[in-house]
Design an enzyme around this catalytic site. Structure first.
Site, PDB file in Angstrom:
ATOM      1  NE  ARG A 103      36.687  33.598  36.026  1.00 54.65           N
ATOM      2  CZ  ARG A 103      36.808  34.793  36.653  1.00 54.65           C
ATOM      3  NH1 ARG A 103      36.689  34.844  37.954  1.00 54.65           N
ATOM      4  NH2 ARG A 103      37.389  35.909  36.088  1.00 54.65           N
ATOM      5  CD  GLU A 118      39.996  32.111  41.344  1.00 54.66           C
ATOM      6  OE1 GLU A 118      40.115  32.485  42.397  1.00 54.66           O
ATOM      7  OE2 GLU A 118      39.404  32.791  40.572  1.00 54.66           O
ATOM      8  CE1 TYR A 138      36.102  39.613  38.493  1.00 51.80           C
ATOM      9  CE2 TYR A 138      34.753  37.901  37.624  1.00 51.80           C
ATOM     10  CZ  TYR A 138      35.929  38.390  38.483  1.00 51.80           C
ATOM     11  OH  TYR A 138      36.656  37.247  38.800  1.00 51.80           O
ATOM     12  CD  GLU A 188      35.172  36.135  44.711  1.00 50.39           C
ATOM     13  OE1 GLU A 188      35.626  35.360  44.099  1.00 50.39           O
ATOM     14  OE2 GLU A 188      35.085  37.129  44.372  1.00 50.39           O
ATOM     15  CD1 TRP A 248      32.654  45.709  39.000  1.00 43.36           C
ATOM     16  CD2 TRP A 248      33.539  44.763  40.539  1.00 43.36           C
ATOM     17  NE1 TRP A 248      33.551  45.266  38.176  1.00 43.36           N
ATOM     18  CE2 TRP A 248      34.181  44.685  39.133  1.00 43.36           C
ATOM     19  CE3 TRP A 248      34.262  43.816  41.520  1.00 43.36           C
ATOM     20  CZ2 TRP A 248      35.475  44.015  39.069  1.00 43.36           C
ATOM     21  CZ3 TRP A 248      35.567  43.433  41.575  1.00 43.36           C
ATOM     22  CH2 TRP A 248      36.135  43.159  40.230  1.00 43.36           C
ATOM     23  CG  ASP A 262      33.101  34.764  39.580  1.00 45.58           C
ATOM     24  OD1 ASP A 262      32.069  35.136  40.007  1.00 45.58           O
ATOM     25  OD2 ASP A 262      34.214  35.323  39.917  1.00 45.58           O
ATOM     26  CD  GLU A 283      33.714  32.318  41.590  1.00 41.86           C
ATOM     27  OE1 GLU A 283      34.522  31.783  40.637  1.00 41.86           O
ATOM     28  OE2 GLU A 283      34.497  33.301  42.045  1.00 41.86           O
ATOM     29  CG  HIS A 304      32.124  39.393  40.341  1.00 38.55           C
ATOM     30  ND1 HIS A 304      32.648  40.684  40.758  1.00 38.55           N
ATOM     31  CD2 HIS A 304      33.228  38.745  40.699  1.00 38.55           C
ATOM     32  CE1 HIS A 304      33.890  40.540  41.306  1.00 38.55           C
ATOM     33  NE2 HIS A 304      34.353  39.266  41.263  1.00 38.55           N
ATOM     34  NE  ARG A 320      35.672  31.006  43.899  1.00 42.53           N
ATOM     35  CZ  ARG A 320      36.713  31.029  43.658  1.00 42.53           C
ATOM     36  NH1 ARG A 320      37.688  30.026  43.748  1.00 42.53           N
ATOM     37  NH2 ARG A 320      37.279  32.195  43.127  1.00 42.53           N
TER      38      ARG A 320
END
Ligand code: EZ4
Ligand code: CO
Length: 416
Positions: free
Chosen positions: A147, A353, A159, A276, A416, A224, A250, A226, A297
């Site tokens: 990643r 991951e 992030y 996630e 975030w 990612d 992602e 985020h 995820r």
């Protein structure tokens, strides 16, 4: 035989973890992970005050029934706190069942569908040059999937970005101690970061280009977002990085808006991963039936344990959608082991991951899973294969820690 005791252990070996210990009347101990980053004590109270008293004396082998009991009986279904608590119970009961059978848990889930699980690791750098150094370190260790997260010119800490010292392991830990500002009564606030989506969108394609140029076409590259983009911004990014053949993009849009990914799909063939922050199969209903994602995820810890995540994966399997289970350091080694057993057993595994826990955390949680040549395996120890050392855990008291808050340049609060 029955459930005799439930103990909730909150320990902070470098970061906070919530672990459930279930002891049966014949002395078998099962462990479950209920860690919810930044909201740990809410899950600890949910387990201690509302779940534990209702489970004493129940048949510990009735795993499915206990899951349904905890899911349906409170009336207030789903939500991250509830489902992390359900996860902790579910994992502990599966751990007990497999220990009683004398088998590693994956054998009770249908046995191994593969010899190992392809892992992806996190490479990051404040500059593209530092990022490429980090990627090179992982390629040397045999990892086949990385990643990539990079600093954005003009922005400070963002992030996923942390420069590892040359030769040192990458340890990115976004949750930090809240800051006090000296006011009375004392305020305790998460740290703050600044974000600029346009600057990020201008920069990221050049990051992909530079990594591809250095490492060639075979290495799997992930990224990612985020949850920071609007649907049309995400579509723009997915299209812009398409020439660099990403393995996945992602969390490109906020997770709760399932329909947002329709727009991204209309503009790009970049594979998408999300989930996630989800906690049940219902969060995936549109995404799966409309084939808006390619990878799930979720982790066992945040999606109702092995029973909850297996429901999601069975549903996803009908649509050819694969797993990409969340495995950050805020999923404890117990939750990580649960992910690995489930991933080894299901047909529609995709990738796992892998963010190694710190040496301090691994002194508290004794693991038997392994990583070798970029492949993970849960090991052959009966149960989940992770034991918590209670004496070691007791030495690390809970410390308040929160994920950062993100603001746009004008001060408004962003994702975030
Ligand atoms: O920010 O688990 O893909 N991984 C991630 C994580 C999350 C943390 C939040 O607690 O996005 O690093
Ligand atoms: Co993520």
């Amino acid at each position: 035989m029955s459930i005799q005791r439930l103990d909730v252990i909150v320990t902070s070996p470098g970061r906070n973890f919530v672990t459930l210990k279930i002891t049966t009347s014949d002395g078998i101990i099962g462990w479950g992970d209920g860690t919810l980053n930044g909201r740990e004590l809410a899950v600890a109270s949910y387990l201690r005050d509302h779940v534990a008293p209702t489970l004493v004396g129940r048949d510990e082998s009735a795993i499915e029934q206990t899951w349904q009991y905890l899911y349906r009986s409170p009336y207030w279904r789903r939500g991250p706190v509830t489902m992390a608590a359900v996860a902790a119970v579910d994992m502990a009961l599966w751990d007990i069942a497999a220990k009683k059978a004398g088998e590693p848990l994956y054998k009770l889930l249908g046995g191994a569908s593969r010899t190992g699980l392809m892992a992806y690791v996190h490479a990051s750098g404040s500059t593209i040059e530092r990022l490429n150094d980090a990627v090179a370190g992982y390629v040397d260790q045999g990892f086949q999937a990385v990643r990539i997260q990079s600093g954005v010119p003009g922005l400070g800490q963002i992030y996923g970005v942390h420069d590892a010292a040359p030769g040192a392991a990458y340890e990115y830990e976004p949750a930090g101690r809240p800051a006090t500002d000296g006011s009375e009564p004392a305020a305790l606030r998460p740290t703050e970061e600044t974000w600029d989506t346009a600057a990020y969108l201008r920069h990221l394609p050049s990051v992909f280009a530079a990594v591809r140029e250095q490492f060639g076409g075979e290495l799997r590259l992930l990224h990612d977002g985020h949850h920071r983009m609007s649907p049309i911004e995400a579509a723009k990014l997915a299209k812009a990085i398409e020439p660099y053949d990403p393995f996945w993009l992602e969390d490109c849009t906020p997770g709760e808006d399932q329909a947002a990914l329709r727009l991204v799909r209309q503009h790009s063939v970049t594979p998408l991963a999300i989930g996630e922050v989800f906690n049940s199969v219902h969060d995936y209903q549109t995404l799966i039936t409309e084939r808006l994602i390619d990878y799930v995820r979720s982790s066992t810890t945040h999606a109702g344990g092995i029973t909850g995540l297996r429901q999601i994966m069975t549903f996803a399997g009908i649509y050819g959608i694969r797993s990409g289970f969340h495995g950050p350091t805020d999923v404890s080694p117990v939750g990580m082991a649960a992910n690995l057993h489930l991933g080894l057993a299901i047909h529609n595994f995709g990738i796992q991951e892998y963010m190694p826990h710190s040496a301090t955390a691994l002194e508290v949680f004794r693991t038997s899973y392994s990583v070798d040549g970029g492949m993970l395996h849960p090991g052959e120890t009966p149960g989940l294969g992770v034991e918590l050392d209670e004496q070691a855990a007791a030495a690390h008291e809970y410390v308040p820690a929160y994920l950062p808050v993100n603001r746009l340049r004008d001060g408004s609060v962003h994702d975030w």
